[in-house]
Write a protein that holds these residues in place. Structure first.
Motif, PDB file in Angstrom:
ATOM      1  N   PRO A 132      -5.030  10.169  31.016  1.00 51.76           N
ATOM      2  CA  PRO A 132      -3.559  10.029  30.906  1.00 51.76           C
ATOM      3  C   PRO A 132      -3.033  10.368  29.518  1.00 51.76           C
ATOM      4  O   PRO A 132      -1.993  11.044  29.386  1.00 51.76           O
ATOM      5  CB  PRO A 132      -3.326   8.558  31.261  1.00 51.76           C
ATOM      6  N   ALA A 133      -3.730   9.930  28.474  1.00 47.49           N
ATOM      7  CA  ALA A 133      -3.270  10.176  27.109  1.00 47.49           C
ATOM      8  C   ALA A 133      -3.399  11.645  26.706  1.00 47.49           C
ATOM      9  O   ALA A 133      -2.782  12.083  25.732  1.00 47.49           O
ATOM     10  CB  ALA A 133      -4.054   9.302  26.128  1.00 47.49           C
ATOM     11  N   ALA A 134      -4.203  12.400  27.459  1.00 42.75           N
ATOM     12  CA  ALA A 134      -4.404  13.816  27.137  1.00 42.75           C
ATOM     13  C   ALA A 134      -3.296  14.708  27.687  1.00 42.75           C
ATOM     14  O   ALA A 134      -3.250  15.894  27.378  1.00 42.75           O
ATOM     15  CB  ALA A 134      -5.750  14.290  27.676  1.00 42.75           C
ATOM     16  N   HIS A 135      -2.414  14.129  28.516  1.00 44.86           N
ATOM     17  CA  HIS A 135      -1.306  14.882  29.109  1.00 44.86           C
ATOM     18  C   HIS A 135      -1.800  16.184  29.753  1.00 44.86           C
ATOM     19  O   HIS A 135      -1.399  17.290  29.360  1.00 44.86           O
ATOM     20  CB  HIS A 135      -0.227  15.194  28.069  1.00 44.86           C
ATOM     21  N   PRO A 136      -2.662  16.079  30.762  1.00 44.17           N
ATOM     22  CA  PRO A 136      -3.216  17.297  31.375  1.00 44.17           C
ATOM     23  C   PRO A 136      -2.156  18.067  32.149  1.00 44.17           C
ATOM     24  O   PRO A 136      -1.156  17.509  32.607  1.00 44.17           O
ATOM     25  CB  PRO A 136      -4.274  16.727  32.322  1.00 44.17           C
ATOM     26  N   SER A 180     -16.691  13.825  32.571  1.00 43.62           N
ATOM     27  CA  SER A 180     -16.830  12.373  32.403  1.00 43.62           C
ATOM     28  C   SER A 180     -15.712  11.759  31.572  1.00 43.62           C
ATOM     29  O   SER A 180     -15.446  10.559  31.665  1.00 43.62           O
ATOM     30  CB  SER A 180     -18.176  12.036  31.770  1.00 43.62           C
ATOM     31  N   ALA A 181     -15.027  12.553  30.752  1.00 43.32           N
ATOM     32  CA  ALA A 181     -13.941  12.025  29.919  1.00 43.32           C
ATOM     33  C   ALA A 181     -13.139  13.186  29.348  1.00 43.32           C
ATOM     34  O   ALA A 181     -13.605  14.339  29.331  1.00 43.32           O
ATOM     35  CB  ALA A 181     -14.485  11.161  28.787  1.00 43.32           C
ATOM     36  N   VAL A 182     -11.939  12.860  28.884  1.00 44.91           N
ATOM     37  CA  VAL A 182     -11.077  13.850  28.226  1.00 44.91           C
ATOM     38  C   VAL A 182     -10.537  13.212  26.951  1.00 44.91           C
ATOM     39  O   VAL A 182     -10.075  12.060  26.965  1.00 44.91           O
ATOM     40  CB  VAL A 182      -9.918  14.281  29.139  1.00 44.91           C
ATOM     41  N   VAL A 183     -10.579  13.959  25.864  1.00 39.51           N
ATOM     42  CA  VAL A 183     -10.141  13.426  24.575  1.00 39.51           C
ATOM     43  C   VAL A 183      -9.104  14.365  23.978  1.00 39.51           C
ATOM     44  O   VAL A 183      -9.319  15.580  23.903  1.00 39.51           O
ATOM     45  CB  VAL A 183     -11.321  13.270  23.596  1.00 39.51           C
ATOM     46  N   ARG A 184      -7.973  13.759  23.561  1.00 42.61           N
ATOM     47  CA  ARG A 184      -6.953  14.563  22.876  1.00 42.61           C
ATOM     48  C   ARG A 184      -6.268  13.663  21.859  1.00 42.61           C
ATOM     49  O   ARG A 184      -5.464  12.806  22.231  1.00 42.61           O
ATOM     50  CB  ARG A 184      -5.948  15.114  23.870  1.00 42.61           C
ATOM     51  N   ASP A 185      -6.585  13.840  20.623  1.00 42.53           N
ATOM     52  CA  ASP A 185      -6.025  12.991  19.574  1.00 42.53           C
ATOM     53  C   ASP A 185      -4.515  13.184  19.473  1.00 42.53           C
ATOM     54  O   ASP A 185      -4.030  14.309  19.317  1.00 42.53           O
ATOM     55  CB  ASP A 185      -6.673  13.317  18.222  1.00 42.53           C
ATOM     56  N   GLY A 245      -2.372  13.191  21.612  1.00 47.30           N
ATOM     57  CA  GLY A 245      -1.760  13.746  22.811  1.00 47.30           C
ATOM     58  C   GLY A 245      -1.134  15.110  22.637  1.00 47.30           C
ATOM     59  O   GLY A 245      -0.498  15.623  23.562  1.00 47.30           O
ATOM     60  N   THR A 246      -1.313  15.746  21.465  1.00 48.97           N
ATOM     61  CA  THR A 246      -0.663  17.038  21.226  1.00 48.97           C
ATOM     62  C   THR A 246      -1.610  18.118  20.716  1.00 48.97           C
ATOM     63  O   THR A 246      -1.308  19.306  20.836  1.00 48.97           O
ATOM     64  CB  THR A 246       0.485  16.880  20.211  1.00 48.97           C
ATOM     65  N   GLY A 247      -2.736  17.732  20.136  1.00 55.43           N
ATOM     66  CA  GLY A 247      -3.647  18.711  19.551  1.00 55.43           C
ATOM     67  C   GLY A 247      -4.574  19.304  20.593  1.00 55.43           C
ATOM     68  O   GLY A 247      -4.362  19.189  21.803  1.00 55.43           O
ATOM     69  N   PRO A 248      -5.652  19.955  20.126  1.00 57.65           N
ATOM     70  CA  PRO A 248      -6.653  20.495  21.049  1.00 57.65           C
ATOM     71  C   PRO A 248      -7.255  19.398  21.915  1.00 57.65           C
ATOM     72  O   PRO A 248      -7.305  18.227  21.532  1.00 57.65           O
ATOM     73  CB  PRO A 248      -7.692  21.116  20.109  1.00 57.65           C
ATOM     74  N   VAL A 249      -7.740  19.790  23.088  1.00 58.92           N
ATOM     75  CA  VAL A 249      -8.301  18.843  24.030  1.00 58.92           C
ATOM     76  C   VAL A 249      -9.799  19.103  24.171  1.00 58.92           C
ATOM     77  O   VAL A 249     -10.248  20.257  24.174  1.00 58.92           O
ATOM     78  CB  VAL A 249      -7.598  18.945  25.399  1.00 58.92           C
ATOM     79  N   THR A 250     -10.559  18.018  24.251  1.00 57.58           N
ATOM     80  CA  THR A 250     -11.998  18.118  24.469  1.00 57.58           C
ATOM     81  C   THR A 250     -12.321  17.549  25.836  1.00 57.58           C
ATOM     82  O   THR A 250     -11.991  16.395  26.131  1.00 57.58           O
ATOM     83  CB  THR A 250     -12.782  17.341  23.390  1.00 57.58           C
ATOM     84  N   VAL A 251     -12.945  18.349  26.676  1.00 52.46           N
ATOM     85  CA  VAL A 251     -13.364  17.917  28.002  1.00 52.46           C
ATOM     86  C   VAL A 251     -14.852  17.618  27.941  1.00 52.46           C
ATOM     87  O   VAL A 251     -15.669  18.522  27.703  1.00 52.46           O
ATOM     88  CB  VAL A 251     -13.074  19.013  29.056  1.00 52.46           C
ATOM     89  N   VAL A 252     -15.192  16.350  28.096  1.00 50.15           N
ATOM     90  CA  VAL A 252     -16.581  15.901  27.982  1.00 50.15           C
ATOM     91  C   VAL A 252     -17.238  15.975  29.357  1.00 50.15           C
ATOM     92  O   VAL A 252     -16.696  15.483  30.357  1.00 50.15           O
ATOM     93  CB  VAL A 252     -16.652  14.463  27.445  1.00 50.15           C
ATOM     94  N   LEU A 253     -18.417  16.594  29.401  1.00 53.93           N
ATOM     95  CA  LEU A 253     -19.133  16.761  30.660  1.00 53.93           C
ATOM     96  C   LEU A 253     -20.252  15.739  30.775  1.00 53.93           C
ATOM     97  O   LEU A 253     -20.773  15.250  29.767  1.00 53.93           O
ATOM     98  CB  LEU A 253     -19.716  18.172  30.749  1.00 53.93           C
ATOM     99  N   GLU A 254     -20.596  15.401  32.017  1.00 53.46           N
ATOM    100  CA  GLU A 254     -21.741  14.525  32.229  1.00 53.46           C
ATOM    101  C   GLU A 254     -22.989  15.203  31.668  1.00 53.46           C
ATOM    102  O   GLU A 254     -23.220  16.383  31.890  1.00 53.46           O
ATOM    103  CB  GLU A 254     -21.918  14.222  33.719  1.00 53.46           C
ATOM    104  N   GLY A 255     -23.777  14.457  30.931  1.00 52.56           N
ATOM    105  CA  GLY A 255     -24.941  15.019  30.265  1.00 52.56           C
ATOM    106  C   GLY A 255     -24.699  15.227  28.787  1.00 52.56           C
ATOM    107  O   GLY A 255     -25.633  15.554  28.052  1.00 52.56           O
ATOM    108  N   GLY A 256     -23.429  15.089  28.340  1.00 52.85           N
ATOM    109  CA  GLY A 256     -23.147  15.138  26.915  1.00 52.85           C
ATOM    110  C   GLY A 256     -22.542  16.416  26.391  1.00 52.85           C
ATOM    111  O   GLY A 256     -22.057  16.446  25.260  1.00 52.85           O
ATOM    112  N   ASP A 257     -22.573  17.496  27.164  1.00 52.60           N
ATOM    113  CA  ASP A 257     -21.949  18.743  26.712  1.00 52.60           C
ATOM    114  C   ASP A 257     -20.430  18.582  26.732  1.00 52.60           C
ATOM    115  O   ASP A 257     -19.891  17.645  27.314  1.00 52.60           O
ATOM    116  CB  ASP A 257     -22.381  19.888  27.620  1.00 52.60           C
ATOM    117  N   HIS A 258     -19.703  19.519  26.116  1.00 58.82           N
ATOM    118  CA  HIS A 258     -18.258  19.437  26.122  1.00 58.82           C
ATOM    119  C   HIS A 258     -17.667  20.841  26.010  1.00 58.82           C
ATOM    120  O   HIS A 258     -18.339  21.792  25.603  1.00 58.82           O
ATOM    121  CB  HIS A 258     -17.740  18.556  24.976  1.00 58.82           C
TER     122      HIS A 258
END
Length: 480
Positions: free
Chosen positions: A163-167, A245-250, A252-265
């Motif tokens: 939600p915070a990543a505003h996809p 597995s997760a989405v990170v966006r500091d 809510g406006t900068g680049p977005v990191t999509v975290v994959l199961e197993g640790g890759d992103h």
């Protein structure tokens, strides 16, 4: 400043939802001599007109036209530059009427349908209450039927940080006013594939993440395989068998990191989640008529809700075939059934392929994916036909054997399949992939819905040299 106004009006039919499906319901009941009102809380014309079918195809058409031109001798050298992204987006805006619905309102007026702006909710049998945008309240009663045509909305998974990543959902993907430098697309269905195609062509570096083993999983497997190969060739990073597995966006406006199961992103400037749809029924008063809010609505083939003699659910909301053209087909069936029942007709034509039965929802659903290459299908896949207990044979064709394919595009790659019922010798399904292939679909649809015998199809002579000669090659392969 709000105003408190309350009025009551009675109509023969009240429709909740003024997208293409709802519009077709009121059109058909008006043609049947009934009065009708329609309720809409957003733009009249609905999802397809402003955030789905029309804008997406406006984005895709330049990409596909350029790709086709690059396969034509004497023309390819003229079209190797980039697309003018801003011109494409401006044309998209024109196609959707700059998100204004004046034309749709005028059309409703022209057929004598009253449109009510606001949120419509059932309030007991045959009663709809509308909360208007300025505090006004309308109470609408239906003498014969209420039709729920509220469609669907994007279904987002429950993921940490999402939600915070505003996809992006399909709405943002079709209405964005800028081209992201990097776009991550999650989902390998129609929306994911089409938007990966469009935004890559417009200049985005696209990564397509698919949880399953391939693209377009509801269609014949070879369609997704061809599309995936073409996307990869164009530079899309297609990854199958991966889960987010997760989405990170500091912030809510900068680049977005999509975290994959197993640790890759994977990193991007925007992330589009094209991971399914859910019904828009959570706040339309279903509980007031004994139904569960937020649920899909089960219907019979006349599109009447199970257990009701007045409530209809038409289009995506019944989960039968989530495509605009199928919803409009259902609307024509439902409108005819409502009008017939209102006239007191003793019996409806509800047999297979009858005037009041949405048989195509079971036997001949049509779909075109406007990817590059296009993918198209109607009826049953081979696996579906076998699961249904039919004794079938699949006949496959490499489209390069068709003379028209080589003329359409140098280096043409494509494939066709027809699924034949061996006991009745009729076509149960057909699927095609390749440039320009969508225009073959309606002939296949006629063969399936008409249950035309193979022996008679042998006499349907395709013009030479066109792509439709694929039918002759398929029939030759079947007859041996």
């Amino acid at each position: 400043m709000t105003r408190t106004v309350e009025d009551e009006h009675a109509y023969d039919v009240v429709v909740i939802g003024a997208g293409p499906v709802g519009e077709n319901v009121v059109d058909r009941v008006r043609a049947g001599g009934l009065t009708a009102a329609i309720v809409e809380g957003e733009l009249i014309g609905g999802e397809c007109s402003y955030w789905a079918c029309m804008p997406s195809k406006a984005l895709l058409r330049p990409a596909i036209a350029r790709s086709d031109a690059r396969k034509v001798a004497g023309l390819r050298e003229s079209v190797y530059g980039p697309l003018d992204a801003m011109e494409v987006l401006a044309h998209r805006d024109e196609v959707v009427g700059h998100w204004k619905d004046d034309g749709q309102v005028d059309w409703l007026d022209s057929i004598g349908v009253r449109a009510y702006r606001g949120h419509g909710r059932l309030h007991g049998p045959r009663r709809v209450e509308v909360a208007g945008p300025e505090g006004e309240r309308h109470v609408l009663t239906a003498r014969h039927a209420v039709a729920v045509c509220t469609g669907t909305r994007p279904l987002l998974p429950e993921l940490p940080g999402l939600p915070a990543a505003h996809p992006w959902t399909s709405r943002e993907a079709t209405s964005s006013d800028r081209v992201p430098e990097r776009l991550v697309v999650v989902g390998g269905g129609v929306v994911g594939v089409e938007m990966a195609t469009a935004w890559q062509a417009l200049g985005s570096k696209v990564t397509l993440l698919v949880r399953g083993g391939g693209l377009l999983p509801r269609m014949e497997p070879f369609l997704g395989e061809h599309v995936a190969a073409a996307l990869t060739t164009r530079g899309v990073d297609v990854r199958t068998g991966v889960a987010v597995s997760a989405v990170v966006r500091d912030g809510g406006t900068g680049p977005v990191t999509v975290v994959l199961e197993g640790g890759d992103h994977v990193e991007g400037d925007e992330v589009l989640f094209a991971t399914g749809r859910k019904p828009r029924t959570e706040d339309i008063g279903l509980e007031t008529v004994g139904l569960t809010p937020g649920s899909w609505l089960d219907v019979d083939d006349t599109l009447r809700v199970t257990g009701s003699d007045w409530l209809y659910a038409v289009g995506d909301v019944n989960h039968r075939a989530l495509m605009t053209h199928q919803g409009k087909y259902q609307a024509r069936i439902a409108g005819a059934a409502i009008a017939a029942r209102a006239r007191g007709d003793a019996s409806l034509d509800t047999g297979r392929w009858g005037a009041h039965a949405a048989t195509a929802d079971h036997a001949a659903v049509t779909q075109v994916v406007f990817s590059d290459p296009e993918a198209a299908a109607v009826g049953l896949t081979l696996a579906e036909a076998e699961r249904a207990g039919h004794r079938v044979r699949a006949v496959d064709l490499d489209m390069r054997s068709v003379a028209g394919a080589g003329l359409y595009a140098q280096g043409y790659r494509g494939h066709a399949r027809m699924v034949v019922d061996l006991d009745r010798e009729v076509v149960l399904g057909a699927a095609f992939v390749g440039p320009g292939i969508g225009e073959l679909l309606h002939s296949a649809t006629i063969a399936v819905t008409g249950e035309v015998p193979i022996a008679r199809l042998w006499h349907a002579v395709p013009a030479y040299p066109t792509l439709s000669e694929a039918w002759l090659r398929l029939l030759e392969a079947y007859r041996g």
